[in-house]
Design an enzyme around this catalytic site. Structure first.
Site, PDB file in Angstrom:
ATOM      1  CE  LYS A   1     -18.263  34.362  19.375  1.00 52.31           C
ATOM      2  NZ  LYS A   1     -17.188  35.215  18.836  1.00 52.31           N
TER       3      LYS A   1
ATOM      4  NE  ARG B   1      -6.780  32.515  19.821  1.00 51.69           N
ATOM      5  CZ  ARG B   1      -6.578  33.765  19.432  1.00 51.69           C
ATOM      6  NH1 ARG B   1      -5.489  34.420  19.808  1.00 51.69           N
ATOM      7  NH2 ARG B   1      -7.420  34.370  18.636  1.00 51.69           N
TER       8      ARG B   1
HETATM    9  N1  BES Z   1     -15.575  31.509  16.538  1.00 47.63           N
HETATM   10  C1  BES Z   1     -14.978  32.788  16.619  1.00 47.63           C
HETATM   11  C2  BES Z   1     -14.527  33.332  15.291  1.00 47.63           C
HETATM   12  C3  BES Z   1     -15.630  33.613  14.292  1.00 47.63           C
HETATM   13  C4  BES Z   1     -16.172  34.873  14.185  1.00 47.63           C
HETATM   14  C5  BES Z   1     -16.056  32.637  13.419  1.00 47.63           C
HETATM   15  C6  BES Z   1     -17.167  35.116  13.258  1.00 47.63           C
HETATM   16  C7  BES Z   1     -17.048  32.880  12.491  1.00 47.63           C
HETATM   17  C8  BES Z   1     -17.593  34.128  12.413  1.00 47.63           C
HETATM   18  C9  BES Z   1     -13.758  32.732  17.532  1.00 47.63           C
HETATM   19  O1  BES Z   1     -13.790  31.808  18.543  1.00 47.63           O
HETATM   20  C10 BES Z   1     -13.651  34.069  18.181  1.00 47.63           C
HETATM   21  O2  BES Z   1     -14.523  34.388  18.943  1.00 47.63           O
HETATM   22  N2  BES Z   1     -12.584  34.804  17.883  1.00 47.63           N
HETATM   23  C11 BES Z   1     -12.388  36.073  18.462  1.00 47.63           C
HETATM   24  C12 BES Z   1     -10.945  36.192  18.874  1.00 47.63           C
HETATM   25  C13 BES Z   1     -10.668  37.382  19.747  1.00 47.63           C
HETATM   26  C14 BES Z   1     -11.348  37.221  21.090  1.00 47.63           C
HETATM   27  C15 BES Z   1      -9.178  37.509  19.922  1.00 47.63           C
HETATM   28  C16 BES Z   1     -12.744  37.117  17.416  1.00 47.63           C
HETATM   29  O3  BES Z   1     -12.492  36.897  16.226  1.00 47.63           O
HETATM   30  O4  BES Z   1     -13.323  38.136  17.786  1.00 47.63           O
HETATM   31 MN    MN Z   2     -14.807  32.552  20.270  1.00 44.93          MN
END
Ligand code: BES
Ligand code: MN
Ligand code: ZN
Length: 467
Positions: free
Chosen positions: A245, A319
């Site tokens: 990220k 997931r």
């Molecule tokens: N933990 C994140 C989701 C999240 C984002 C929680 C912002 C709280 C605040 C999750 O694991 C994630 O990274 N999701 C990705 C999924 C994508 C790679 C398909 C996302 O939402 O970008």
């Molecule tokens: Mn994630």
């Protein structure tokens, strides 16, 4: 930190209370004798009687100046009383005792909100202290007791999620779960390996702090056949893994175990609230880090029960850990309903924002129960659709499923994540709460403080105790 403000019930307003809150209805009529020109005061300050409105009046007391807080209760609904209770506790910050003439209506909601507004998480000693004590005059002791238990459960979930990830790793989370006074089982990495929890292991591989699966069990005093399983996402830090990220997105991700924290806090409060149903909590805990041992985009993993998944994005890790826990619940625990709760997708914040959580459900009865509990509890939910036409988004050419869509034909990031989970939940009534938007607050306001919210504790406790 637990909520340090105490709550008690007093039969009558003590003479000369230094800080006294008195409700006024929309007709602006006071409910106790104050020896104050209340009507004139309210008119002077143009008070409207709205919930959250407070008219503060200095009054002479034996040892100096006291204050009366005339407070509005709006339409008297639970929602309005929560607003009023939170506003009062905030106004009493730094003071010793706030005596509250209790309003008509849902006193548990009122007191719960006042206690939650007094929550704080501070590493250091800056700032005003929350009010030391709340004394509810004329309140029902059982309602105030319920408010305390619920508010402390929310505070525990917030504390766990607010704790920095330098302290909080999967083993630490398992220790906190073990302190709840319930039977607990913890799978370490060897046991996870032996039992085939390939998703949890794959996500945890990049970290020096190994993953854990945590199981907590609550059995009610009265025997019952009803059995609910709660599954929480317990990513103690989500860096994204090798699909790293950017900093701005990463710096909030210590709260990526908020769902797991909710499950721990809910399980811990069920006995005190006398919940009549058997509940098993599963927390799938791992730290998602990039390193030489981390899983790679394109790796294929094998989940509990044998299904294979091509990991195209290591940042879609929630997931993967949930899939193992859901498959285990379905195969081994024989529940009547399974509810998972997870900070799963940034996409749900785009859809529903920061005030309303998402519920997906394979079963209309379960969906209705959760929506009703949400309404009663102030953890607001909106039902989202499981759109079958989007399932091809998760096709893989080499494995049973892919963890994300390769292109952008389907989009709908929160829905496709829910469709992925559904593949592992079996045929039992299942619901999924995506709390990525509501799990963290950016404001210090009402019952919320900046940081973790504990969203889900109140709604799940409402569901499990009133069912
Ligand atoms: N933990 C994140 C989701 C999240 C984002 C929680 C912002 C709280 C605040 C999750 O694991 C994630 O990274 N999701 C990705 C999924 C994508 C790679 C398909 C996302 O939402 O970008
Ligand atoms: Mn994630
Ligand atoms: Zn995550």
């Amino acid at each position: 930190m637990p909520i340090e403000t105490t709550a008690s019930v007093v039969a009558e307003v003590p003479d000369g209370a230094e800080l006294l809150a008195v409700p006024y209805g929309s007709d602006l009529s006071p409910e106790v004798e104050l020896h104050l020109p209340v009507g004139d005061l309210l008119a002077h300050y143009e008070a409207k009687g709205e919930a959250g409105e407070i008219v503060e009046v200095p009054v002479a007391r034996a040892d100096g100046v006291g204050r009366v807080l005339l407070y509005g209760v709006g339409d008297g609904s639970a929602r309005a009383l929560r607003k009023a209770g939170a506003a009062l506790a905030r106004r009493a910050k730094g003071r010793d005792t706030l005596t509250v003439v209790t309003p008509e209506g849902d006193v548990a909601a009122f007191a719960e909100a006042a206690l939650l507004a007094a929550y704080s998480f501070k590493i250091g000693s800056e700032g005003k202290k929350p009010v030391r004590a709340l004394a509810f005059a004329g309140a029902d002791a059982a309602q105030v007791r319920r408010a305390q238990v619920v508010a402390q459960a929310v505070a525990l979930a917030r504390d766990l999620a607010n704790t920095p990830s330098s302290v909080k790793n999967p083993a630490w989370l398992a220790e906190r779960a073990t302190e709840r006074g319930l039977p607990v089982r913890v799978w370490d990495e060897e046991q996870l390996q032996a039992d085939g929890f390939g998703g949890i292991l794959a996500v945890g591989r990049g970290s020096v702090s190994p993953p854990r699966l945590i199981q907590l069990s609550y059995t009610p005093a009265e025997p019952t056949d009803r059995h609910v399983v709660l599954v929480g996402k317990g990513i103690t830090f989500d860096s994204g893994g090798l699909s790293l990220k950017p900093t701005d997105n990463m710096k909030t991700q210590k709260t990526d175990m908020a769902g797991g924290a909710v499950v721990i806090a809910v399980l811990g409060a069920l006995a005190e609230l006398g919940a009549p149903v058997r509940v098993t909590g599963l927390i799938a805990a791992a730290e998602n880090m990039p390193s030489g041992t981390a899983q790679r985009p394109s790796d294929v993993i094998k989940h509990y029960g044998g299904r294979t998944v091509e990991v195209l994005n290591t940042d879609a890790e929630g997931r993967l850990v949930l899939a193992d826990a859901l498959a285990y619940a379905d195969a081994v625990l024989d529940p009547d309903a399974v509810v998972d709760i997870a900070t799963l997708t940034g996409a749900i914040t785009v859809a529903l924002g920061r005030n309303v959580g998402a519920v997906y459900a394979s079963d209309d009865v379960l969906a209705k129960q959760l929506l009703e509990a949400a309404d009663g509890s102030d953890d607001r939910l909106w039902r989202m659709p499981l759109i079958d036409e989007y399932k091809p988004a998760l096709e893989s050419s080499i494995a049973d499923l892919a963890n994300v869509e390769s292109g952008s034909r389907f989009g709908a990031g929160s829905i496709t994540a829910a469709l992925f989970l559904r593949e592992f939940a079996g045929r039992r009534p299942w619901a999924h709460l995506d709390i990525a938007g509501v799990g963290r607050s950016t404001v210090d306001e009402g019952t919320l403080t900046k940081g973790a919210t504990g969203f889900g504790v109140r709604l799940l406790l409402e569901w499990l105790t009133r069912a």
